[in-house]
Design an enzyme around this catalytic site. Structure first.
Site, PDB file in Angstrom:
ATOM      1  N   SER A   1      -0.743  22.546   0.606  1.00  0.00           N
ATOM      2  CA  SER A   1      -1.001  22.235  -0.793  1.00  0.00           C
ATOM      3  C   SER A   1       0.195  21.517  -1.427  1.00  0.00           C
ATOM      4  O   SER A   1       0.517  20.403  -1.044  1.00  0.00           O
ATOM      5  CB  SER A   1      -1.373  23.509  -1.553  1.00  0.00           C
ATOM      6  OG  SER A   1      -2.220  23.212  -2.643  1.00  0.00           O
TER       7      SER A   1
ATOM      8  N   LYS B   1      -9.102  28.477 -27.897  1.00  0.00           N
ATOM      9  CA  LYS B   1      -7.672  28.773 -27.978  1.00  0.00           C
ATOM     10  C   LYS B   1      -7.272  29.920 -27.051  1.00  0.00           C
ATOM     11  O   LYS B   1      -6.143  29.968 -26.562  1.00  0.00           O
ATOM     12  CB  LYS B   1      -7.289  29.105 -29.429  1.00  0.00           C
ATOM     13  CG  LYS B   1      -5.801  29.295 -29.656  1.00  0.00           C
ATOM     14  CD  LYS B   1      -5.021  28.046 -29.285  1.00  0.00           C
ATOM     15  CE  LYS B   1      -3.529  28.243 -29.503  1.00  0.00           C
ATOM     16  NZ  LYS B   1      -2.751  27.092 -29.013  1.00  0.00           N
TER      17      LYS B   1
END
Length: 273
Positions: free
Chosen positions: A85, A137
């Site tokens: 990765s 949020k």
């Protein structure tokens, strides 16, 4: 008058080792080392990577710094036990890549994870009252499930980061994007398979990578030494690492836990076995 002798650093190969998860501490250390390498004008760099990856932005900054150095020196990446990765991503900053046949690499993709303990909170009778400026949020809040619109937002974020990864691999390894996407589905593969896919250039050990780097800059592999740039350890750290294996393991576990907690909710280029 031309000085007949090369400076000491011009006859050595710089070496940087990237181990463990890639996060802000790794980025700071590597960028500082790369600055030193540029100032000392080493002819080549051996980049040893033994990492499952890490945070996206830190990996990108290391990669960008390596790319900028390519015009000034040769960079050979050596993949160790694991270079997956984000470890693959920073390896793309090298012009040449070598891995052991059994190296675990790949895991090209993005993951984001949040922790949900809503059921546990319900059992103990704890709830939270949230006032927010917008509906998203508190996305990935640990006390509630994700909504479908939130899942879509996060998927778009993941897809954007994934596209950046694929493009970098394709450009760095001179591969078609479609070819990269065919194996960039999160799977891991060996160094031998990586060679067949075009992710690396050669199979070999770190010592063979060192010899390769020396040959690329016309230095004698038998006489050329590596100069490893690393942050000096304190006396206490050296004593503990040398004399107490259990303490070292506890420190590694502590670092991993801190990484897990600090990156919850962040997109990661990380192999999670």
């Amino acid at each position: 008058m031309i000085w007949p002798f090369k400076p000491r650093y011009r006859k050595q190969i710089a070496r940087i080792e990237v181990t463990g998860v890639i996060a802000s501490d790794t980025r700071k250390r590597v960028l500082e080392a790369l600055k030193t390498i540029e100032e000392r004008k080493y002819p080549a760099l051996l980049l040893r990577i033994d990492s499952p990856g890490g945070t996206v932005a830190d990996s990108q900054e290391i990669y960008s710094a390596l790319k900028k150095l390519q015009d000034k020196l040769k960079i050979v990446a050596s993949f160790g036990n694991i270079s997956a990765s984000g470890g693959v991503y920073i390896g793309m900053g090298a012009q040449h890549i070598m891995a052991n046949p059994g190296t675990i690499t790949g895991s090209i993709g993005v993951i984001i994870r949040g922790n949900n303990i809503e059921g546990l909170l319900d059992k103990v009778g704890v709830s939270f009252k949230v006032i927010k400026s917008g509906p998203y949020k508190d996305i990935l809040a640990f006390d509630r499930q994700l909504t479908d619109p939130e899942k879509q937002i996060l998927q778009e974020l993941i897809d954007t980061s994934y596209r950046q990864f694929v493009i970098t691999v394709a450009e760095s390894r001179n591969l078609e994007e479609t070819a990269v996407r065919s194996f960039a589905d999160g799977r891991i593969f060996t160094g031998e398979q990586a060679l067949e896919l075009g992710v690396i250039d050669r199979l070999g050990t770190e010592e063979e990578a060192r010899c390769w780097a020396a040959e690329l800059v016309n230095l004698d592999p038998d006489k050329t030494e590596c100069d490893t740039l690393e942050k000096p350890k304190s006396l206490v750290s050296r004593v503990l690492s040398n004399n107490n294996l259990e303490t070292s393991r506890l420190a590694s576990a502590k670092n991993w836990l801190e990484f897990e907690l600090s990156t919850s909710g962040l997109p990661l280029w990380l192999y999670r076995p």
